[in-house]
Design an enzyme around this catalytic site. Structure first.
Site, PDB file in Angstrom:
ATOM      1  N   CYS A 112       0.813  -1.225   0.000  1.00  0.00           N
ATOM      2  CA  CYS A 112       0.000   0.000   0.000  1.00  0.00           C
ATOM      3  C   CYS A 112       0.845   1.274   0.000  1.00  0.00           C
ATOM      4  O   CYS A 112       1.413   1.602  -1.041  1.00  0.00           O
ATOM      5  CB  CYS A 112      -1.016  -0.047   1.126  1.00  0.00           C
ATOM      6  SG  CYS A 112      -2.491   0.893   0.707  1.00  0.00           S
ATOM      7  N   HIS A 228      -3.926  -5.021   0.851  1.00  0.00           N
ATOM      8  CA  HIS A 228      -3.388  -5.395   2.162  1.00  0.00           C
ATOM      9  C   HIS A 228      -3.549  -6.883   2.413  1.00  0.00           C
ATOM     10  O   HIS A 228      -4.482  -7.315   3.092  1.00  0.00           O
ATOM     11  CB  HIS A 228      -4.097  -4.606   3.266  1.00  0.00           C
ATOM     12  CG  HIS A 228      -3.739  -3.170   3.285  1.00  0.00           C
ATOM     13  ND1 HIS A 228      -2.703  -2.669   4.040  1.00  0.00           N
ATOM     14  CD2 HIS A 228      -4.259  -2.123   2.608  1.00  0.00           C
ATOM     15  CE1 HIS A 228      -2.616  -1.371   3.850  1.00  0.00           C
ATOM     16  NE2 HIS A 228      -3.529  -1.020   2.989  1.00  0.00           N
ATOM     17  N   GLU A 230      -1.917  -8.501   4.481  1.00  0.00           N
ATOM     18  CA  GLU A 230      -1.690  -8.758   5.910  1.00  0.00           C
ATOM     19  C   GLU A 230      -2.991  -8.769   6.700  1.00  0.00           C
ATOM     20  O   GLU A 230      -3.030  -9.247   7.839  1.00  0.00           O
ATOM     21  CB  GLU A 230      -0.716  -7.727   6.504  1.00  0.00           C
ATOM     22  CG  GLU A 230      -1.265  -6.351   6.780  1.00  0.00           C
ATOM     23  CD  GLU A 230      -1.332  -5.459   5.552  1.00  0.00           C
ATOM     24  OE1 GLU A 230      -1.160  -5.976   4.422  1.00  0.00           O
ATOM     25  OE2 GLU A 230      -1.581  -4.252   5.716  1.00  0.00           O
TER      26      GLU A 230
HETATM   27  N1  LIG Z   1      -2.175   6.800   2.405  1.00  0.00           N
HETATM   28  C1  LIG Z   1      -1.993   6.133   1.123  1.00  0.00           C
HETATM   29  C2  LIG Z   1      -1.685   4.670   1.328  1.00  0.00           C
HETATM   30  C3  LIG Z   1      -2.876   3.937   1.864  1.00  0.00           C
HETATM   31  C4  LIG Z   1      -2.544   2.892   2.892  1.00  0.00           C
HETATM   32  O1  LIG Z   1      -1.420   2.486   3.098  1.00  0.00           O
HETATM   33  N2  LIG Z   1      -3.590   2.479   3.578  1.00  0.00           N
HETATM   34  C5  LIG Z   1      -3.435   1.728   4.778  1.00  0.00           C
HETATM   35  C6  LIG Z   1      -4.442   2.196   5.778  1.00  0.00           C
HETATM   36  C7  LIG Z   1      -4.182   1.562   7.108  1.00  0.00           C
HETATM   37  C8  LIG Z   1      -5.234   1.934   8.095  1.00  0.00           C
HETATM   38  O2  LIG Z   1      -6.336   2.319   7.672  1.00  0.00           O
HETATM   39  O3  LIG Z   1      -4.903   1.854   9.272  1.00  0.00           O
HETATM   40  C9  LIG Z   1      -3.242   6.303   0.264  1.00  0.00           C
HETATM   41  O4  LIG Z   1      -4.264   6.788   0.811  1.00  0.00           O
HETATM   42  O5  LIG Z   1      -3.197   5.936  -0.909  1.00  0.00           O
END
Ligand SMILES: N[C@@H](CCC(=O)NCCCC(=O)O)C(=O)O
Length: 269
Positions: A112, A228, A230
């Site tokens: 991500c 994701h 994970e």
């Molecule tokens: N901020 C970037 C990458 C998005 C990202 O890594 N999302 C993970 C979210 C984890 C969470 O919600 O805790 C984008 O917006 O493209």
């Protein structure tokens, strides 16, 4: 000896005084101790100076997701809209760390935000709100979405390219999947605009958003996904297999085994 897996941290405010802390989600710790089979090593967002000392001690690098975004200055993009979360300390650590890890041939898995960092680190750029672009889906999950099933559930399918490393990993593991429609979750506003020269796109969302890449000339495991895995690995074999393949590459690195192409390159040098 288990592989030491570097995990990128974000700088986040904690407590009543909003004290800056260096943090990574527990999901990365659990997947490292689980299907990756390594030892999680949290990498503080302490800047480029630490990279030469950190890198030789790692057997793999995992770039994590985050609500924060790569600063547009790193890809000559327009300023973010007011209120867009940024993390310059993370940027100043992960971007040089990625370049050094790729140069060394270290196994890299980018997820991500980490996927977006991989693209920017190697010379690509980002679109900042793909949901505002014509013909594009909304790939984000509202920050007030509290229902886990909605927040991290499957949101759309991705189509794999015929020669994708991801497809080869899943086929080699005996997993059954439809390369034209692999279901994934989706929690992002940003996405790849200009693909970095050394990256090869491997998967796309129905609206054309790039969802997986590999480093074209990497001797070993070096790939990223916009979704994701994970969040899904405990109940989704395809997600688990990504981490198992990454873990196997890191285990080889820890045991001193290098990819054949890297050995050949070194011999020819
Ligand atoms: N901020 C970037 C990458 C998005 C990202 O890594 N999302 C993970 C979210 C984890 C969470 O919600 O805790 C984008 O917006 O493209």
């Amino acid at each position: 000896m288990r592989a030491m897996i570097g995990i990128s941290c974000c700088v986040k405010a904690f407590g009543i005084f909003a004290t800056p802390n260096h943090a990574a989600s527990d999901s990365y710790i659990r997947v490292t101790l689980g299907p990756i089979g390594g030892v999680p090593v949290l990498l503080p967002a302490a800047g480029e100076a630490l990279v030469p000392d950190i890198l030789p001690r790692l057997d793999g690098l995992m770039l994590t997701g985050s609500r924060s975004n790569v600063h547009p200055d790193h890809y000559q993009g327009p300023a973010h809209a007011e209120g867009t979360p940024e993390d310059p300390q993370r940027d100043s650590t992960t971007l040089p760390l990625i370049r050094a890890a790729i140069a060394a041939g270290l196994p890299v898995l980018a997820i991500c935000r980490g996927f977006q960092e991989l693209n920017v680190a190697l010379g690509g750029s980002l679109d900042q709100r793909i949901q505002d672009l014509p013909g594009r889906l909304d790939h984000s999950t509202p920050s007030d979405q509290k229902l886990p099933k909605v927040r991290t559930g499957k949101a759309h399918a991705v189509r794999l390219s015929a020669d994708s490393q991801l497809g080869k990993i899943w086929t080699a593991s005996g997993q059954r999947f439809r390369p034209e429609a692999v279901p994934v979750n989706s929690l992002h506003n940003q996405g790849i605009c200009r693909l970095a020269p050394r990256l090869v796109a491997e998967a796309w969302a129905p609206d054309g958003t790039v969802e997986a890449v590999r480093v074209a000339d990497a001797p070993g495991f070096a790939m990223g996904v916009q979704w994701h895995p994970e969040y899904d690995w405990e109940h989704d074999a395809l997600s688990r297999t990504i981490f198992e393949a990454f873990g196997a590459a890191c285990g080889d690195w820890a045991a001193g085994r290098r990819p054949a192409s890297q050995v050949a390159q070194r011999a020819a040098a």
